[in-house]
Design a protein around this motif. Structure first.
Motif, PDB file in Angstrom:
ATOM      1  N   GLY B  89      -0.442   2.547  -9.691  1.00 14.82           N
ATOM      2  CA  GLY B  89      -1.567   2.384  -9.573  1.00 14.82           C
ATOM      3  C   GLY B  89      -1.367   1.008  -9.872  1.00 14.82           C
ATOM      4  N   ALA B  90       0.234   0.654 -11.168  1.00 16.16           N
ATOM      5  CA  ALA B  90       0.734  -0.357 -11.011  1.00 16.16           C
ATOM      6  C   ALA B  90       1.659  -1.186 -10.214  1.00 16.16           C
ATOM      7  CB  ALA B  90       1.466  -0.734 -12.538  1.00 16.16           C
ATOM      8  N   VAL B  91       3.309  -0.138 -10.377  1.00 15.05           N
ATOM      9  CA  VAL B  91       4.035  -1.008  -9.334  1.00 15.05           C
ATOM     10  C   VAL B  91       4.056  -0.637  -7.849  1.00 15.05           C
ATOM     11  CG1 VAL B  91       6.484  -0.721  -9.404  1.00 15.05           C
ATOM     12  CG2 VAL B  91       5.372  -0.054 -11.236  1.00 15.05           C
ATOM     13  N   MET B  92       3.780   0.492  -7.531  1.00 16.32           N
ATOM     14  CA  MET B  92       3.662   0.046  -5.804  1.00 16.32           C
ATOM     15  C   MET B  92       2.316  -0.838  -5.960  1.00 16.32           C
ATOM     16  SD  MET B  92       4.153   4.201  -5.002  1.00 16.32           S
ATOM     17  CE  MET B  92       3.428   3.999  -3.783  1.00 16.32           C
ATOM     18  N   PRO B  93       1.293  -1.116  -6.248  1.00 14.96           N
ATOM     19  CA  PRO B  93       0.204  -2.147  -5.684  1.00 14.96           C
ATOM     20  C   PRO B  93       1.018  -3.059  -6.138  1.00 14.96           C
ATOM     21  CG  PRO B  93      -0.660  -0.732  -7.112  1.00 14.96           C
ATOM     22  CD  PRO B  93       0.466   0.073  -6.776  1.00 14.96           C
ATOM     23  N   ALA B  94       1.945  -3.690  -7.221  1.00 14.94           N
ATOM     24  CA  ALA B  94       2.145  -4.761  -7.131  1.00 14.94           C
ATOM     25  C   ALA B  94       3.110  -5.481  -6.180  1.00 14.94           C
ATOM     26  CB  ALA B  94       2.359  -5.123  -8.608  1.00 14.94           C
ATOM     27  N   ALA B  95       4.200  -3.861  -5.950  1.00 16.46           N
ATOM     28  CA  ALA B  95       4.892  -4.577  -4.677  1.00 16.46           C
ATOM     29  C   ALA B  95       4.288  -5.098  -3.287  1.00 16.46           C
ATOM     30  CB  ALA B  95       6.082  -3.780  -4.796  1.00 16.46           C
ATOM     31  N   ALA B  96       3.181  -3.900  -3.291  1.00 21.51           N
ATOM     32  CA  ALA B  96       2.366  -4.382  -1.804  1.00 21.51           C
ATOM     33  C   ALA B  96       2.016  -5.980  -2.140  1.00 21.51           C
ATOM     34  CB  ALA B  96       1.781  -2.763  -1.903  1.00 21.51           C
ATOM     35  N   GLY B  97       0.774  -6.126  -3.365  1.00 20.66           N
ATOM     36  CA  GLY B  97       0.865  -7.099  -3.024  1.00 20.66           C
ATOM     37  C   GLY B  97       1.226  -8.396  -2.572  1.00 20.66           C
ATOM     38  N   LEU B  98       2.563  -8.686  -3.157  1.00 20.98           N
ATOM     39  CA  LEU B  98       3.672  -9.381  -2.581  1.00 20.98           C
ATOM     40  C   LEU B  98       4.345  -9.314  -1.418  1.00 20.98           C
ATOM     41  CD1 LEU B  98       6.622  -8.902  -5.881  1.00 20.98           C
ATOM     42  CD2 LEU B  98       4.659 -10.755  -5.289  1.00 20.98           C
ATOM     43  N   ALA B  99       3.846  -7.844  -1.155  1.00 25.40           N
ATOM     44  CA  ALA B  99       4.539  -7.721   0.064  1.00 25.40           C
ATOM     45  C   ALA B  99       3.503  -8.546   1.234  1.00 25.40           C
ATOM     46  CB  ALA B  99       4.376  -6.120   0.817  1.00 25.40           C
ATOM     47  N   ASN B 100       2.095  -7.988   1.410  1.00 30.80           N
ATOM     48  CA  ASN B 100       1.099  -9.298   1.413  1.00 30.80           C
ATOM     49  C   ASN B 100       1.222 -10.516   1.750  1.00 30.80           C
ATOM     50  OD1 ASN B 100      -1.372  -8.309   3.128  1.00 30.80           O
ATOM     51  ND2 ASN B 100      -1.262  -6.523   1.766  1.00 30.80           N
ATOM     52  N   ALA B 127     -11.157   3.743  -5.085  1.00 31.84           N
ATOM     53  CA  ALA B 127     -11.106   5.051  -5.025  1.00 31.84           C
ATOM     54  C   ALA B 127     -10.588   6.032  -5.414  1.00 31.84           C
ATOM     55  CB  ALA B 127     -11.617   5.517  -3.447  1.00 31.84           C
ATOM     56  N   ALA B 128      -9.029   5.895  -5.657  1.00 27.48           N
ATOM     57  CA  ALA B 128      -8.050   6.484  -6.335  1.00 27.48           C
ATOM     58  C   ALA B 128      -8.648   6.648  -7.368  1.00 27.48           C
ATOM     59  CB  ALA B 128      -6.324   6.272  -5.281  1.00 27.48           C
ATOM     60  N   ALA B 129      -8.750   5.474  -8.125  1.00 27.44           N
ATOM     61  CA  ALA B 129      -8.524   4.916  -8.893  1.00 27.44           C
ATOM     62  C   ALA B 129      -9.308   5.734  -9.991  1.00 27.44           C
ATOM     63  CB  ALA B 129      -8.410   3.046  -9.737  1.00 27.44           C
TER      64      ALA B 129
END
Lengths: 384, 545
Positions: B89-100, B127-129
């Protein structure tokens, strides 16, 4: 950063004895000593490496700062060092890696494979054999120990000595041995090579005594071997180390290491107790329902609860509930037949005594709100 | 090709029809990499607060021996959720946010290659959250079954005993997996096809490289996890016996499947942050990154070795001596690529002209703490010694020392570094310094003492502990409170910077030493950037005509 280094130094200087326990407790087995030595060896290398890295960083942080007027060397990465660091650094790291791995491997070779033969066996390798076995069985949430070589013969059958080691129901969290006491401790002899055979009847557990130096999982369907020779008499405490559900935190292990003579005495007294129990179970005594229920709960929780659950509600699709089940509430003969001979995944339980079987069947028929007939030892005898 | 960057930025300011849709449509229907990146980051921040609150609950319970706040099952439930929320929820989406946000800006692309899929991979996350939160609360309703008391590893047979909450969790994992795989495909396609024509793979920015490797890792490992939890689902409801010894199955099989995913997952969390540091450290050292090519080689080596050493999480399951030797030596060899990366960071600071803005403060402390965490990692790789460390607080301390600096703090540093680009405002440096120092002290106070607890014999994942462990647990809990509260500063800092009150305006090149295409566009970055591809030189910079 510096704080970390000083604290790690503190850890090392307090390595053996300290009020708060900063390092492994003093090992009491040969293997434990080996493991302790490898641990200290690696930790020293890690500490020295850490100090070197921190020193270099600290130097850079003090010297190469803009506020001191230091001009950046734009071509540093193009010097010979910049061109070859990608070779130099891995070679240095690899050297340290092999140093550590070599030491660890030699320790591993000494103890990883448990001895396979009893020393009493005529062809046994005297350097790599065991004197006795102890079976360690994990339950939710207590430990059971079995001595396969120590037991009594009764009616032509061998009954090993078993120790059921359950946590004490103490509640005072300020007390010295809070969460560290059991009702029946495991007694073992010192200076004896003991092979431990770990398994579990329900979920994953891990048997761990820090003083012994190792832990080993207890996995249903597996028997894992470890071995150790305790060199010091005393009481050693550990606990389950693999998350096993609600009361994982309350699954203490207490081992009392005694002299060989004392161990013999203990075994003899256990044998006498076991024999008395067996005689009692096989006498023609007329068991009352209450007596059967008490005994039945004990048998059920040990033998049956792993699949059918302590509360009789079964487990998933494979293990049906007994609470309210048509078999447990229906004819006693059908119920006896299934327990004796098994059905599909359920094994037969013929090897249990008539008393145990009648007790557990009675229990299943009358626990958790079930209300059906009582089964007496004689019923089992005639059904066999 | 001849359009200069300033023209592009200028151009956009005058074309309102190119702007975003109005109201909620802008976010729900968004195909814009910047908006989706912002949504990822905001989602991650919400999850961070949730995961942080669960960490606070854990430390509060462990402050003293005895059961004070939480029932054992609730405690285990929170432990499970803490891990899943933080990792997925926190680390992977944050990294994906930076990637985007950053990958298109850094490679001179107008957007991600597959913008609609980008929208889908984000919107699967809420939805997953919701499913994840349901898995936490459903046991509290009548007929909801028992709580999830397995930890995030979901080991059977324990996970077969849990009530319907486990099924919610299994579907959560499926949704998260689909989301991550879609995002990874998008990133790979973007990097391979959308780079400015003059940008070769060798002079592509390191952050983009780390995400390329990460995306491949994710595509390789996530299906294995999905398969594992699906087998769990079948065991629970369809009468199979994959993991059930009574039916001829093997409980250990699940551990292998889980850690085949779980170990590379660690590098999924770490690599994007390595990428972030590879931009911050040169920027505030005012000189190029040391060993650029070795950095790329090291991350590929790290991912490759990382794929084949998973069983070092399972030394106590009774593998053969040949198997444990292999996994031990393989794991120790991880120190080569990681050591090389950290060496390159330190060598970048060598003979540099450093300044110490908050992102750099974070970067320096991250390198130091990560070296420490890496060294305890080498200790843990040693099979004989690991028979003691396994499943103790020592392990907890170790992985928080690599993941907290290595992943979480580096993401904070990245957010601070690029906030001026996103918002057009410089953050408040004084506040950021406060955040840095309080979180540094809080973090070390929380986790350093846990090494001692582990060595002295305290297992992890226990709700209650013997009195001999009281002192260090108390210290750890107090420090954890400081650490937890320090994040309020971060929250305030980010909101203040977005609102732009009491902050200064950011230049397009917000940091003097910063290099890369993202600093060529205006601050805040216009809604559309790089409508025509820039031409870059061998250093990855705009070619000056």
């Amino acid at each position: 950063m510096k704080k970390l280094a000083t604290l790690l130094g503190l850890l090392l200087s307090f390595s053996s004895h300290a009020e708060y326990g900063l390092n492994f407790p003093d090992p009491v087995t040969d293997i434990g000593q080996e493991i302790y030595d490898v641990h200290m060896f690696t930790m020293w290398i890690a500490t020295v490496a850490l100090i070197i890295v921190f020193a270099i960083m600290l130097f850079a942080l003090i010297k190469f700062r803009k506020s001191k007027g230091y001009k950046a060397d734009q071509n540093f990465h193009k010097t010979w060092f910049g061109n070859w660091a990608w070779v130099l650094v891995p070679v240095m790291v690899l050297g340290v890696d092999f140093w550590i791995a070599g030491r660890a491997q030699s320790t591993l070779d000494k103890f990883w494979d448990a001895p396979k033969q009893n020393c009493a066996h005529e062809n046994a390798d005297a350097k790599h054999c065991f004197d006795m076995n102890i079976k360690v069985i994990g339950h939710q949430w207590w430990w059971e120990y079995e001595f396969p070589e120590h037991g009594v013969d009764f009616n032509g059958k061998f009954y090993p000595i078993k120790v059921e080691s359950r946590p004490l129901e103490e509640e005072d969290a300020s007390e010295g041995n809070y969460l560290r006491d059991v009702d029946n401790v495991l007694v073992i002899p010192v200076d004896t090579v003991i092979r431990y055979l770990n398994t579990s009847v329900d979920v994953l557990h891990a048997w761990w005594l820090p003083e012994f130096g190792f832990k080993r999982d207890a996995i249903p369907g597996y028997i894992l071997e470890t071995w150790a020779t305790v060199r010091k008499e005393g009481i050693f405490r550990g606990q389950c180390a693999e998350l096993c559900g609600t009361w994982h935190a309350k699954m203490p292990i207490v081992v009392k290491a005694v002299s060989k003579d004392e161990f013999k005495q203990w075994i003899e007294s256990e044998k006498a107790k076991l024999l008395a129990e067996l005689k009692d179970a096989n006498s023609n005594k007329d068991w009352s329902k209450d007596e059967l229920m008490v005994k039945g709960k004990k048998v059920y929780d040990t033998m049956c609860a792993g699949c059918h659950n302590v509360n009789g509600q079964g487990l998933g699709v494979a293990f049906p509930a007994l609470k309210g089940s048509p078999i447990a509430l229906g004819s006693a003969n059908q119920h006896i037949d299934i327990v004796l001979n098994g059905k599909k995944t359920m094994p037969g339980w013929k090897h249990l005594s008539d008393v145990d079987l009648s007790a557990v069947i009675t229990y299943e028929r009358n626990a958790w709100g079930n209300n059906a007939s009582v089964v007496k030892p004689a019923d089992i005898k005639s059904a066999r | 090709m001849t359009t200069t960057t300033m023209d592009i930025a200028h151009d956009n300011d005058h074309h309102d029809d190119h702007g975003p849709q109005k109201g909620w449509r802008r976010w729900v229907y968004s195909n814009n990499h910047k908006d989706i990146g912002s949504m990822y980051l905001i989602f991650s921040l919400v999850m961070l607060i949730l995961g942080g609150a669960s960490a606070m609950a854990i430390r509060a319970e462990l402050m003293y021996p005895g059961l004070q706040l939480l029932e054992p099952d609730l405690y285990n439930n929170i432990v499970t959720n803490h891990a899943l929320v933080m990792v997925f929820g926190a680390v992977m989406p944050a990294a994906a946010g930076l990637a985007n946000w950053m990958i298109p800006l850094m490679i001179g692309a107008p957007d991600m290659a597959l913008p609609r899929m980008n929208n889908l991979s984000f919107w699967l996350l809420p939805a997953a959250a919701i499913m994840l939160v349901l898995s936490f609360i459903v046991p509290f309703f009548p007929g909801g079954g028992s709580q999830i008391n397995t930890g995030w590893t979901l080991y059977p047979p324990l996970s077969l005993q849990v009530g319907m909450a486990m099924d919610f969790l299994i579907f959560t994992v499926h949704l998260l997996g689909v989301s991550s795989v879609l995002a990874s495909i998008n990133i790979i396609v973007t990097i391979f096809n959308m780079r400015a024509p003059s940008m070769t793979l060798w002079n592509m920015p390191i952050f983009v490289w780390t995400w390329l490797v990460t995306a491949f890792l994710l595509i390789l490992i996530l299906p294995v996890l999905a398969g594992g939890v699906t087998m769990l689902l079948f065991d629970r409801h369809l009468g199979t016996s994959f993991f059930d010894a009574a039916g001829g199955g093997d409980p250990v099989l699940f551990q292998h499947l889980f850690w085949f995913f779980g170990h590379p997952e660690v590098y999924v969390l770490l690599l994007p942050s390595i990428g972030v540091l590879s931009h911050i450290i040169p920027a505030f050292s005012y000189k190029p990154l040391f060993g650029r090519k070795s950095m790329i080689g090291a991350m590929i080596l790290l991912a490759s070795i990382g794929m084949v050493v998973w069983a070092h999480h399972q030394y106590t399951i009774g593998m053969s001596s040949a198997a444990v030797s292999y996994f031990m030596i393989g794991t120790i060899l991880i120190s080569i690529p990681v050591g090389l990366m950290k060496f390159n960071f330190i060598a970048t600071m060598w003979r540099a002209s450093m300044t110490f803005e908050a992102p750099m403060l974070f970067a320096i402390s991250i390198v130091a703490m990560f070296v420490f965490g890496g060294l305890t990692g080498v200790m843990l790789a040693i099979v004989p010694a690991d028979l003691q460390y396994q499943d103790t607080m020592f392990v907890v301390a170790h992985f928080h020392y690599v993941l907290m600096p290595g992943a979480v703090m580096a993401l904070f540093a990245g957010v601070l570094y690029w906030l001026p680009k996103w918002t057009g405002n410089m953050y408040n440096e004084k506040l950021a310094n406060w955040f840095f120092w309080t979180s540094l002290i809080g973090f070390n106070g929380t986790f350093f003492v846990q090494h001692f607890l582990g060595l002295a014999g305290m297992p992890r994942r226990i709700v209650d502990y013997p009195v001999q462990f009281t002192e260090f647990n108390f210290i750890s809990s107090v420090a954890a409170l400081i650490y937890g509260l320090s994040h309020i500063l971060f929250l305030y800092l980010v909101i203040q910077t977005i609102r732009g009150k009491g902050t200064t305006k950011a230049k397009s090149r917000s940091w003097k030493g910063a290099k890369g295409l993202e600093w060529e566009v205006a601050s805040p970055a216009p809604f559309h950037t790089w409508d025509s591809a820039p031409t870059v030189d061998a250093e990855g910079e705009i070619k000056q005509k």
